[in-house]
Write an enzyme that holds these catalytic residues in place. Structure first.
Site, PDB file in Angstrom:
ATOM      1  N   ALA A   1      42.050  36.405  46.960  1.00  0.00           N
ATOM      2  CA  ALA A   1      43.221  36.468  46.100  1.00  0.00           C
ATOM      3  C   ALA A   1      44.319  37.334  46.699  1.00  0.00           C
ATOM      4  O   ALA A   1      44.064  38.296  47.418  1.00  0.00           O
ATOM      5  CB  ALA A   1      42.823  37.013  44.733  1.00  0.00           C
TER       6      ALA A   1
ATOM      7  N   ASP B   1      30.687  42.441  40.591  1.00  0.00           N
ATOM      8  CA  ASP B   1      31.239  43.044  41.812  1.00  0.00           C
ATOM      9  C   ASP B   1      31.654  44.479  41.491  1.00  0.00           C
ATOM     10  O   ASP B   1      32.793  44.885  41.702  1.00  0.00           O
ATOM     11  CB  ASP B   1      32.436  42.215  42.300  1.00  0.00           C
TER      12      ASP B   1
ATOM     13  N   GLN C   1      45.875  41.944  49.766  1.00  0.00           N
ATOM     14  CA  GLN C   1      45.598  40.580  50.191  1.00  0.00           C
ATOM     15  C   GLN C   1      44.125  40.493  50.539  1.00  0.00           C
ATOM     16  O   GLN C   1      43.716  40.812  51.631  1.00  0.00           O
ATOM     17  CB  GLN C   1      46.477  40.222  51.391  1.00  0.00           C
ATOM     18  N   GLY C   2      43.326  40.116  49.550  1.00  0.00           N
ATOM     19  CA  GLY C   2      41.887  39.989  49.791  1.00  0.00           C
ATOM     20  C   GLY C   2      41.578  38.642  50.404  1.00  0.00           C
ATOM     21  O   GLY C   2      42.473  37.856  50.701  1.00  0.00           O
TER      22      GLY C   2
HETATM   23  N1  LIG Z   1      45.641  45.240  36.590  1.00  0.00           N
HETATM   24  C1  LIG Z   1      45.863  45.913  37.722  1.00  0.00           C
HETATM   25  N2  LIG Z   1      46.668  46.999  37.706  1.00  0.00           N
HETATM   26  C2  LIG Z   1      46.901  47.681  38.847  1.00  0.00           C
HETATM   27  N3  LIG Z   1      46.388  47.353  40.046  1.00  0.00           N
HETATM   28  C3  LIG Z   1      45.584  46.284  40.122  1.00  0.00           C
HETATM   29  C4  LIG Z   1      45.280  45.502  38.968  1.00  0.00           C
HETATM   30  N4  LIG Z   1      44.473  44.497  39.344  1.00  0.00           N
HETATM   31  C5  LIG Z   1      44.285  44.636  40.658  1.00  0.00           C
HETATM   32  N5  LIG Z   1      44.942  45.709  41.143  1.00  0.00           N
HETATM   33  C6  LIG Z   1      44.953  46.190  42.526  1.00  0.00           C
HETATM   34  O1  LIG Z   1      44.753  45.103  43.396  1.00  0.00           O
HETATM   35  C7  LIG Z   1      43.508  45.228  44.081  1.00  0.00           C
HETATM   36  C8  LIG Z   1      42.835  43.853  44.206  1.00  0.00           C
HETATM   37  O2  LIG Z   1      42.635  43.298  42.940  1.00  0.00           O
HETATM   38  P1  LIG Z   1      41.252  42.616  42.557  1.00  0.00           P
HETATM   39  O3  LIG Z   1      40.152  43.568  42.817  1.00  0.00           O
HETATM   40  O4  LIG Z   1      41.385  42.061  41.190  1.00  0.00           O
HETATM   41  O5  LIG Z   1      41.252  41.422  43.573  1.00  0.00           O
HETATM   42  P2  LIG Z   1      40.327  41.029  44.799  1.00  0.00           P
HETATM   43  O6  LIG Z   1      39.242  42.024  44.981  1.00  0.00           O
HETATM   44  O7  LIG Z   1      41.200  40.732  45.950  1.00  0.00           O
HETATM   45  O8  LIG Z   1      39.872  39.680  44.219  1.00  0.00           O
HETATM   46  P3  LIG Z   1      38.516  38.896  44.190  1.00  0.00           P
HETATM   47  O9  LIG Z   1      37.412  39.874  44.510  1.00  0.00           O
HETATM   48  O10 LIG Z   1      38.428  38.354  42.774  1.00  0.00           O
HETATM   49  O11 LIG Z   1      38.686  37.814  45.183  1.00  0.00           O
HETATM   50  C9  LIG Z   1      42.699  46.218  43.271  1.00  0.00           C
HETATM   51  O12 LIG Z   1      41.758  46.890  44.040  1.00  0.00           O
HETATM   52  C10 LIG Z   1      43.788  47.134  42.735  1.00  0.00           C
HETATM   53  O13 LIG Z   1      44.173  48.096  43.693  1.00  0.00           O
HETATM   54 MG   LIG Z   2      38.495  43.915  44.058  1.00  0.00          MG
END
Ligand SMILES: Nc1ncnc2c1ncn2[C@@H]1O[C@H](COP(=O)(O)OP(=O)(O)OP(=O)(O)O)[C@@H](O)[C@H]1O
Ligand SMILES: [Mg+2]
Lengths: 304, 225
Positions: free
Chosen positions: A43, A163, A39-40
């Protein structure tokens, strides 16, 4: 990054304490079918299945921000989601290792991506203990070279990640591709014979051996060192032909390496060397530009 | 009685999708004419099997057709769920073009028929936003009813599908699909080594097909964005 704020930044209200899910999910998704992964700030990422019950995927959902004007919020969410999805499809088309896009609803704010089984480079570096033997050292170097290669391929297309942290680069666990249809009997004719590689492990599995042949450190993490590199999280990606933008990508990653592991410097050196080989003509001038970015970064941190 | 396989899409479990595959079909002109006449008894997506790469390829357009008519009516681009399915398969935004590429022609021999379990809502008091065009589950549609009707009207050989439905991609003309989705690579592409000689040919071919599928799914998902 460490610039003194002029005014107190406006922050979202603190999250309420509750055991219930914080967000309603957009249709057709339900909390029942989705397993939360992260949970960022922007997103929510869940694991589930899509299209078939045995296709694992992640659902990346950008919920509405209640503190933002509704119309503006919808427009920004849609823009970011589409920028991410389009970048992924575009660079995948050109052969960069990124998760596939299986579904999207930009009005609903969600994106369905191929699930990558594996670990982030950050996780791999965290678990990395130097001096486990020369062979594993070489494997680690090879992994770093593959990191440089994927970034080089991406930049070669005129795309900047935006990023590029060690969390946003994943090492995919090598898969034992279904052997049911394969009738070939791999032998020493394999170009990799004599070395412990995923394909020799696979061959061993196909020959019906109970266990892969012994290996100095045949743990799951050693297997992971053979994994393919995948770039994820294209939420801030831009099209750019500017050396400066590409150099900043590399600089961000360099800082992330330095923060993760004391022995990261020689490893990152491998990343850059391979980047230079795979990034095409432009890579050299990007690497030169990186020197300048470093210098400015150092100055800025001295000024505090 | 034709053999019908029912697919349950994750997240739309309440809307099972019925699929039948026929080879050596001899009455494609008749089936087409029923579609053109909008005969309500022939409310199916009849697809040219040579244009379907894999079950996931078909199911991604199927998911979007269901999702559009059930949850995202503003994204609706065609009049019925079945025409939406044909439209969603195509990379192109022209509905006629979608039918020409993915629908059946008079000489189509291998046909995939898809039946979505939807009918126009009978409850008329729906909110105005759905333009009175809401859809709901059609409880009358079952694998039985679909198999019976298709068995009666399609002149061809019914092919049973196994659990994964891989047979759906077995009649694919991969090069034609590659062209329609404007995918590079493939046969005769420079720099591509032939993987057949080294004993890993099948594996490599499978990987290549997976990558192709992945780009196609992305293209389908983003169409109209
Ligand atoms: N395609 C994938 N397969 C497996 N794990 C994933 C995948 N995409 C994301 N994750 C897991 O979810 C975490 C968060 O995803 P992501 O980095 O895309 O989002 P975020 O950093 O929260 O989003 P953003 O920076 O766009 O706001 C990643 O660090 C990874 O651990
Ligand atoms: Mg990320």
């Amino acid at each position: 990054m460490a610039e003194a704020p002029i005014a107190t930044p406006i922050e979202p209200p603190p999250l309420p304490h509750t055991t219930r899910p914080l967000h309603n999910l957009p249709p057709p998704f339900t909390h029942h079918a989705l397993e939360p992964l992260t949970q960022g700030a922007e997103a929510l990422v869940y694991k589930t299945t899509f299209l078939t019950p045995h296709t694992p995927v992640v659902v990346k959902y950008r919920p509405p921000k209640p503190y933002r004007h509704a119309t503006l919020d919808r427009r920004l969410t849609k823009q970011r989601l589409l920028a991410e999805a389009r970048s992924l499809v575009r660079v995948k088309r050109e052969g960069v290792h990124v998760p596939g896009v299986l579904g999207a609803d930009w009005e609903g704010g969600w994106l369905v991506l191929e699930f990558l089984e594996g670990r982030s480079v950050r996780g791999v570096l965290d678990g990395w203990v130097k001096g486990r033997g020369e062979e594993e050292e070489e494997e680690m170097k090879g992994l770093m070279r593959r990191v440089g290669k994927e970034i080089g391929k991406l930049h070669g297309l005129g795309v900047c990640h935006g990023d590029l942290t060690t969390s946003n680069i994943m090492v995919r666990t090598p898969t034992f591709i279904s052997t049911s249809t394969s009738t070939s009997t791999p032998t020493a004719s394999s170009p990799l014979h004599g070395k412990q590689t995923p394909s020799t492990l696979r061959e061993a599995a196909m020959c019906g051996d109970e266990e892969p042949p012994p290996h100095p450190s045949s743990s799951s993490s050693s297997l992971l060192l053979h994994g393919d590199i995948y770039l994820i999280d294209f939420g801030l990606t831009t099209s750019s032909i500017q050396d400066e933008d590409k150099a900043v990508d590399l600089y961000v990653l360099e800082r992330a390496f330095a923060a993760t592991h004391p022995a990261a410097e020689p490893l990152f050196h491998q990343v850059l060397a391979s980047y230079g080989e795979w990034g095409g003509k432009g890579a050299r001038s990007v690497l030169r530009r990186l020197e300048g970015v470093r210098l400015r970064g150092r100055k800025r941190s001295m000024l505090g | 009685m034709a053999s019908v396989k029912t697919f349950t899409l994750p997240h739309y479990e309440a809307y099972p999708v019925h699929v039948a595959l026929f080879t050596d079909v001899t009455n494609a002109p008749f089936l087409r004419s029923q579609l053109l006449d909008a005969n309500p008894d022939f409310d199916y997506a009849f697809l040219d099997a040579s244009m379907i790469l894999s079950p996931s390829h078909l199911l991604s357009a199927t998911f979007l057709a269901l999702h559009t008519f059930l949850s995202a009516p503003t994204r609706k681009k065609t009049r019925t769920p079945h025409s939406e399915l044909v439209f969603r398969l195509s990379p192109n935004n022209n509905i006629g073009e979608s039918y020409k590429k993915f629908g059946i022609a008079d000489n189509t021999a291998n046909v995939i028929a898809v039946k979505l379990p939807l009918c126009p809502s009978t409850s008329t008091s729906q909110d105005a936003s759905s333009e009175g065009n809401g859809y709901e589950k059609d409880e009358a549609i079952t694998a039985e009813s679909v198999g019976k009707h298709l068995g009666d009207v399609v002149k061809g050989t019914s092919v049973g599908l196994r659990e994964d439905g891989d047979e759906l991609g077995a009649w694919c003309d991969v090069e034609k699909v590659r062209k329609v989705y404007k995918l590079g690579g493939g046969e005769g592409q420079k720099g591509k080594k032939s993987g057949v000689a080294n004993g890993h040919g099948e594996e490599k071919e499978g990987e290549e097909k997976k990558e192709m599928e992945s780009v196609i799914l992305g293209t389908i998902a983003l169409k109209g964005s």
